[in-house]
Design an enzyme around this catalytic site. Structure first.
Site, PDB file in Angstrom:
ATOM      1  N   ARG A 146       0.818  -1.212   0.000  1.00  0.00           N
ATOM      2  CA  ARG A 146       0.000   0.000   0.000  1.00  0.00           C
ATOM      3  C   ARG A 146       0.857   1.269   0.000  1.00  0.00           C
ATOM      4  O   ARG A 146       0.575   2.205  -0.750  1.00  0.00           O
ATOM      5  CB  ARG A 146      -0.879  -0.030   1.256  1.00  0.00           C
ATOM      6  CG  ARG A 146      -2.051   0.906   1.248  1.00  0.00           C
ATOM      7  CD  ARG A 146      -2.707   0.917   2.632  1.00  0.00           C
ATOM      8  NE  ARG A 146      -3.103  -0.386   3.112  1.00  0.00           N
ATOM      9  CZ  ARG A 146      -4.297  -0.939   2.913  1.00  0.00           C
ATOM     10  NH1 ARG A 146      -5.220  -0.291   2.235  1.00  0.00           N
ATOM     11  NH2 ARG A 146      -4.573  -2.140   3.391  1.00  0.00           N
ATOM     12  N   ARG A 179     -13.637  -2.045  -1.927  1.00  0.00           N
ATOM     13  CA  ARG A 179     -13.091  -1.839  -0.576  1.00  0.00           C
ATOM     14  C   ARG A 179     -14.093  -1.207   0.396  1.00  0.00           C
ATOM     15  O   ARG A 179     -14.071  -1.504   1.572  1.00  0.00           O
ATOM     16  CB  ARG A 179     -11.787  -1.030  -0.627  1.00  0.00           C
ATOM     17  CG  ARG A 179     -10.675  -1.798  -1.348  1.00  0.00           C
ATOM     18  CD  ARG A 179      -9.300  -1.174  -1.191  1.00  0.00           C
ATOM     19  NE  ARG A 179      -8.811  -1.258   0.174  1.00  0.00           N
ATOM     20  CZ  ARG A 179      -8.774  -0.249   1.039  1.00  0.00           C
ATOM     21  NH1 ARG A 179      -9.208   0.956   0.673  1.00  0.00           N
ATOM     22  NH2 ARG A 179      -8.320  -0.420   2.254  1.00  0.00           N
ATOM     23  N   TYR A 212     -14.799  -3.316   3.568  1.00  0.00           N
ATOM     24  CA  TYR A 212     -14.207  -2.831   4.828  1.00  0.00           C
ATOM     25  C   TYR A 212     -14.706  -1.457   5.257  1.00  0.00           C
ATOM     26  O   TYR A 212     -14.149  -0.865   6.168  1.00  0.00           O
ATOM     27  CB  TYR A 212     -12.677  -2.709   4.702  1.00  0.00           C
ATOM     28  CG  TYR A 212     -11.956  -3.736   3.885  1.00  0.00           C
ATOM     29  CD1 TYR A 212     -11.895  -5.060   4.314  1.00  0.00           C
ATOM     30  CD2 TYR A 212     -11.286  -3.387   2.709  1.00  0.00           C
ATOM     31  CE1 TYR A 212     -11.194  -5.998   3.581  1.00  0.00           C
ATOM     32  CE2 TYR A 212     -10.590  -4.320   1.970  1.00  0.00           C
ATOM     33  CZ  TYR A 212     -10.547  -5.627   2.410  1.00  0.00           C
ATOM     34  OH  TYR A 212      -9.853  -6.558   1.686  1.00  0.00           O
ATOM     35  N   CYS A 262     -25.876  -4.184  -9.677  1.00  0.00           N
ATOM     36  CA  CYS A 262     -27.234  -4.405  -9.204  1.00  0.00           C
ATOM     37  C   CYS A 262     -27.228  -4.911  -7.779  1.00  0.00           C
ATOM     38  O   CYS A 262     -27.579  -6.060  -7.515  1.00  0.00           O
ATOM     39  CB  CYS A 262     -27.950  -5.371 -10.133  1.00  0.00           C
ATOM     40  SG  CYS A 262     -28.247  -4.584 -11.707  1.00  0.00           S
ATOM     41  N   TYR A 296      -4.912  -2.368  -3.959  1.00  0.00           N
ATOM     42  CA  TYR A 296      -6.074  -3.219  -3.675  1.00  0.00           C
ATOM     43  C   TYR A 296      -7.360  -2.735  -4.355  1.00  0.00           C
ATOM     44  O   TYR A 296      -8.452  -2.868  -3.808  1.00  0.00           O
ATOM     45  CB  TYR A 296      -6.273  -3.358  -2.157  1.00  0.00           C
ATOM     46  CG  TYR A 296      -5.023  -3.841  -1.446  1.00  0.00           C
ATOM     47  CD1 TYR A 296      -4.552  -5.127  -1.659  1.00  0.00           C
ATOM     48  CD2 TYR A 296      -4.293  -3.010  -0.594  1.00  0.00           C
ATOM     49  CE1 TYR A 296      -3.383  -5.582  -1.028  1.00  0.00           C
ATOM     50  CE2 TYR A 296      -3.135  -3.449   0.030  1.00  0.00           C
ATOM     51  CZ  TYR A 296      -2.683  -4.729  -0.197  1.00  0.00           C
ATOM     52  OH  TYR A 296      -1.538  -5.166   0.425  1.00  0.00           O
TER      53      TYR A 296
HETATM   54  N1  LLP Z   1       3.247  -8.937   3.332  1.00  0.00           N
HETATM   55  C1  LLP Z   1       2.264  -9.798   3.637  1.00  0.00           C
HETATM   56  C2  LLP Z   1       2.603 -11.132   4.083  1.00  0.00           C
HETATM   57  C3  LLP Z   1       0.928  -9.410   3.500  1.00  0.00           C
HETATM   58  O1  LLP Z   1      -0.030 -10.269   3.810  1.00  0.00           O
HETATM   59  C4  LLP Z   1       0.623  -8.094   3.052  1.00  0.00           C
HETATM   60  C5  LLP Z   1      -0.754  -7.678   2.876  1.00  0.00           C
HETATM   61  C6  LLP Z   1       1.681  -7.242   2.727  1.00  0.00           C
HETATM   62  C7  LLP Z   1       2.984  -7.690   2.894  1.00  0.00           C
HETATM   63  C8  LLP Z   1       1.468  -5.839   2.224  1.00  0.00           C
HETATM   64  O2  LLP Z   1       0.844  -5.044   3.161  1.00  0.00           O
HETATM   65  P1  LLP Z   1       0.645  -3.477   2.883  1.00  0.00           P
HETATM   66  O3  LLP Z   1       1.996  -2.813   2.959  1.00  0.00           O
HETATM   67  O4  LLP Z   1       0.042  -3.341   1.540  1.00  0.00           O
HETATM   68  O5  LLP Z   1      -0.271  -3.044   3.971  1.00  0.00           O
HETATM   69  N2  LLP Z   1      -7.228  -6.064   0.669  1.00  0.00           N
HETATM   70  C9  LLP Z   1      -6.917  -5.300   1.861  1.00  0.00           C
HETATM   71  C10 LLP Z   1      -5.456  -5.413   2.233  1.00  0.00           C
HETATM   72  C11 LLP Z   1      -5.003  -6.824   2.436  1.00  0.00           C
HETATM   73  C12 LLP Z   1      -3.572  -6.902   2.836  1.00  0.00           C
HETATM   74  C13 LLP Z   1      -3.103  -8.308   2.776  1.00  0.00           C
HETATM   75  N3  LLP Z   1      -1.731  -8.484   3.050  1.00  0.00           N
HETATM   76  C14 LLP Z   1      -7.311  -3.848   1.629  1.00  0.00           C
HETATM   77  O6  LLP Z   1      -7.815  -3.540   0.550  1.00  0.00           O
HETATM   78  O7  LLP Z   1      -7.169  -3.021   2.509  1.00  0.00           O
END
Ligand code: LLP
Length: 436
Positions: free
Chosen positions: A297, A334, A338, A365, A395
């Protein structure tokens, strides 16, 4: 008129129009059509360099930030990651295949997932994925089998849960003892899998991994997780004489979507984290391992923006108002999943007072197809106006679907002087391509 809030400095206003990465978004909407995902190449590079520079300043040689592909994956992004010298985290053969197709050096890839099939493991090995993040004992045995069958030794690290409860939303909270991911330190399972890995002739254990959650803002959770991991590393040294050479602390730094969100100073956070790691290693008189982190992210979210065209504005007297757009939960699920917050702007009417508060809803729909509630719009908003939803780089495309048989939007990458299609818009033919 109150100054509009922009979550990132790549957003500006000129002649009443919203500009993103120096480009007029209304012109981009005309040129490429909507809905449209935009990515700001300079911002992606900048975000990578923030990590790369901080890593060089604070962590031992050989430490590497890994872009978490799950946030957004396409060939152009892997080419950028190659150019910037990033590693990557991959979670599926599809991500591996995409990276490989883009010529990414997979020796710099870490393969995640809590249920890698034998076929996934074989594919990743044959593609030369540098390091597997083994989640559990059965998977560890499967990696050993596949490596033995190939007469090779596979580098691995073990995913552990440090028992940290971040107060982010439940779906992305992963560091707790009862998580579906990894082996818990608290229950003794982390030690058991370490012992087991050390006995396997075809896996080479480099160290350990933890990931405590995503969109995390809390003050010290990353530092606490690191300290717990170093305690464990010291214990493994004492018990088994095992020298950990790699510690991967996962991803999770939160990003700013709306004005009320905090802002994380990543170089400062990494400096603090390094301080905690160095002190803990000094306490145990063990060398500081190479460090990896897996930002997704915080690399790509604020480099993204989605453009939509308004189709209808519905005012229900005494109740509420809706602004309907030509995308929705199929390209950004999202809010539905969430209740995620976003900053939204009417891109072609930035100089009009936003006096109408309405729900920004999609074309699918179902009533849950909402992008955002309580969005301020100019009173004149109507069919043909362009709505921009900010901070959608992470995401969104990655979680997009063909719900209602809507084609996924194109992804266009913006450079300083030009733009190009990184992922083309799905056509009707794409939608029936797999139908027999
Ligand atoms: N490493 C692992 C093992 C992870 O599971 C994740 C995210 C990351 C790194 C990266 O995390 P970030 O820096 O992006 O926070 N779909 C959800 C987010 C799911 C995150 C899953 N794992 C959303 O839209 O907020």
């Amino acid at each position: 008129m109150k100054q509009p809030f922009f979550p990132c400095e790549n957003l500006t206003v000129r002649d009443g129009k919203l500009y993103f990465a120096g480009h007029d978004t209304t012109a981009l909407a005309l040129q490429y059509g909507t809905p449209l995902y935009l990515l700001d190449e300079a911002r992606i590079r900048h975000n990578c360099r923030v990590y790369l520079d901080a890593f060089r300043s604070h962590f031992p040689a050989g430490s590497l930030p890994l872009y978490a592909s799950k946030a957004n994956s396409n060939k152009a992004l892997y080419r950028l990651m190659t150019e910037e010298g990033m590693g990557i985290d991959v979670v599926s053969p599809g991500e591996i295949f995409t990276a490989k197709s883009a010529g990414f050096d997979l020796s710099r890839a870490f393969f995640h997932g809590n249920n890698k099939t034998d076929a996934d493991i074989a594919f990743a090995m044959d593609c030369g994925v540098g390091c597997f993040v083994a989640d559990n004992e059965e998977e560890l045995c499967a990696i050993e089998r596949e490596a033995a069958a190939r007469g090779k030794t596979q580098n691995i690290i073990l995913r552990l849960t440090p028992g940290i409860d971040t107060h982010t939303y439940a779906a992305v909270n992963t560091g707790k003892v009862d998580s579906k991911f990894g082996s818990a330190i608290e229950t003794g399972q982390a030690e058991a899998i370490t012992k087991s890995a050390l006995q396997k002739p075809h896996v080479k254990l480099l160290g350990f991994h933890c990931h405590i959650g995503s969109q995390v803002f809390e003050e010290d959770v990353f530092e606490r997780a690191a300290a717990i991991m170093i305690d464990f590393i010291a214990l493994m040294k004492k018990t088994y004489g095992f020298d950990t050479t790699l510690l991967n602390l996962g991803g999770g730094y939160g990003v700013r979507y709306v004005e009320s969100d905090g802002q994380i100073d990543i170089p400062k956070k990494i400096a603090t984290l390094a301080g905690v790691i160095n002190a803990a290693c000094a306490k145990y008189a063990i060398p500081v391992p190479r460090i990896c982190m897996e930002p997704g992210r915080s690399i790509i979210a604020d480099a993204g923006l989605t453009l939509y065209t308004v189709g209808a504005v519905k005012r229900i007297p005494g109740y509420k108002a809706y602004v309907s757009i030509d995308g929705g939960m199929a390209d950004n699920p999202r809010f539905a999943l969430y209740r995620s917050s976003y900053t939204c702007h009417t891109a072609n009417k930035m100089d009009e007072e936003p006096s109408l508060v309405a729900s920004l809803v999609g074309r699918c729909c179902e009533s849950g197809d909402i992008i955002q509630e309580n969005v301020p719009f100019p009173a004149s908003v109507g069919r043909g106006d362009i709505v921009a939803v900010c901070t959608t780089g992470a995401y969104n495309y990655a979680m997009a679907s063909n719900y209602n048989r809507l084609g996924r939007p194109a992804t266009v990458i913006l450079r300083e002087k030009d733009s190009y299609v990184a992922v083309r818009r799905e056509t009707f033919e794409d939608l029936i391509a797999l139908d027999e």
